[in-house]
Design a protein around this motif. Structure first.
Motif, PDB file in Angstrom:
ATOM      1  N   ASN A  65      45.161 -68.763  20.612  1.00  0.00           N
ATOM      2  CA  ASN A  65      44.020 -68.567  21.253  1.00  0.00           C
ATOM      3  C   ASN A  65      43.913 -69.494  22.276  1.00  0.00           C
ATOM      4  O   ASN A  65      43.387 -70.660  21.991  1.00  0.00           O
ATOM      5  N   THR A  67      41.855 -69.788  24.663  1.00  0.00           N
ATOM      6  CA  THR A  67      40.366 -69.851  24.971  1.00  0.00           C
ATOM      7  C   THR A  67      39.876 -70.790  24.084  1.00  0.00           C
ATOM      8  O   THR A  67      39.071 -71.670  24.638  1.00  0.00           O
ATOM      9  N   ASN A  87      37.183 -61.116  25.218  1.00  0.00           N
ATOM     10  CA  ASN A  87      37.940 -61.695  26.297  1.00  0.00           C
ATOM     11  C   ASN A  87      38.437 -63.041  26.094  1.00  0.00           C
ATOM     12  O   ASN A  87      39.262 -63.644  26.974  1.00  0.00           O
ATOM     13  N   THR A  89      42.064 -65.019  24.874  1.00  0.00           N
ATOM     14  CA  THR A  89      43.456 -64.532  25.318  1.00  0.00           C
ATOM     15  C   THR A  89      44.236 -65.146  24.173  1.00  0.00           C
ATOM     16  O   THR A  89      44.175 -66.338  23.926  1.00  0.00           O
ATOM     17  N   ASP A 101      50.969 -62.157  26.085  1.00  0.00           N
ATOM     18  CA  ASP A 101      49.643 -62.269  26.135  1.00  0.00           C
ATOM     19  C   ASP A 101      48.812 -61.115  25.745  1.00  0.00           C
ATOM     20  O   ASP A 101      49.166 -59.953  26.253  1.00  0.00           O
ATOM     21  N   VAL A 103      44.723 -59.898  25.838  1.00  0.00           N
ATOM     22  CA  VAL A 103      43.175 -60.326  26.021  1.00  0.00           C
ATOM     23  C   VAL A 103      42.651 -59.473  25.117  1.00  0.00           C
ATOM     24  O   VAL A 103      42.532 -58.024  24.778  1.00  0.00           O
TER      25      VAL A 103
END
Length: 279
Positions: A65, A67, A87, A89, A101, A103
């Motif tokens: 992850n 993010t 949201n 990634t 990838d 989202v």
């Protein structure tokens, strides 16, 4: 009525002063941050998923992850579990697959399971250069490109005594004991009568035998003899002495044929183990 309330509020604020106004703004900001953080926690969810591919080798695929900077890996069947937010990634990567990838959308958050197909990455290297020697793997090319320094030995220099074997101390002593003494060889006679010549001959023979055995032992690590021949580590020297007293052993060592010598050691090890009650 409303205008009256506003007037009262501003009159009170004027009396409290600027410092009270700042405290009020700080309190309002903390409430907003707390509300935002609570909302963020509500959006957090642990999702389960599985990666799959044609060849089926999906174990230990990395799931990151990017993010939150949290990561996990898949199990042997490709299953994984990871915490995500809306949201975020997710990156799926493995040596044999192309990077993928994803989202996190609201639909993914609402779903109970996530299936990720992985595509094989066919990486073909035309040429591999090994530094610092610039080796390409092509033997014919590498042999031509390599430059080595000349080997300097007594034989390459053409020295007259290049191939003369240096005698051991016992061999020199034996030579001295069996030669010299002028017109009448007194030294050989005296040494022969005293038994020194015999002792030196036995010492030279023993050293040659020991050197021969050490040469055979150096062919392999001790662990090879222990595992392949089942000879205990502490019995290795005794086993080679058992071989030394056999004339066939010395003949095979002198031939330099390691394959025949190994076959001999395998047969001899069975006899040794049986004679010593180790089988």
């Amino acid at each position: 009525m409303k205008s009256l309330v506003y007037m009262v509020f501003f009159e009170e604020m004027g009396r409290l002063g600027k410092w009270a106004f700042k405290v009020l703004l700080l309190f309002i900001g903390l409430c907003a941050i707390s509300t935002y953080g609570y909302g963020q926690r509500l959006g957090e969810k642990t999702i389960e998923g599985k990666v799959y591919s044609k060849d089926g080798d999906v174990a230990a695929t990395h799931v990151l992850n990017t993010t939150t900077k949290k990561a996990t890996i898949t199990n042997t069947d490709g299953f994984f579990t990871i915490v995500v937010h809306l949201n975020d990634t997710l990156v799926f990567s493995a040596v044999q697959y192309k990077r993928k990838d994803i989202v996190i959308s609201s639909a993914i958050l609402e779903s109970s399971f996530l299936s990720i197909p992985l595509e094989e990455s066919n990486i073909a290297l035309d040429e591999v250069i090994v530094m610092p020697y610039n080796l390409s793997g092509d033997l014919s090319r590498d042999m031509g490109n390599m430059t080595t320094a000349a080997v300097v030995t007594s034989s390459t220099l053409g020295l007259p005594n290049a191939y003369v074997k240096i005698p051991t101390k016992a061999e020199r002593q034996l030579f001295e004991a069996t030669s010299g003494g002028g017109f009448i060889p007194l030294f050989p006679i005296i040494n022969g009568i005293s038994g020194r010549t015999k002792q030196l001959k036995e010492l030279v023979a023993s050293q040659k035998k020991y050197a021969r055995t050490e040469r055979v032992k150096s062919f392999y690590q001790d662990s090879v003899y222990v595992k392949a021949l089942n000879i205990p580590q502490e019995k290795l020297n005794d086993f080679f002495y058992f071989c030394e007293i056999d004339p066939v052993f010395s003949m095979l060592v002198e031939t330099g044929d390691q394959l025949k010598l190994w076959d001999y050691l395998k047969v001899k090890s069975l006899h040794y183990l049986e004679n010593n009650g180790l089988r």
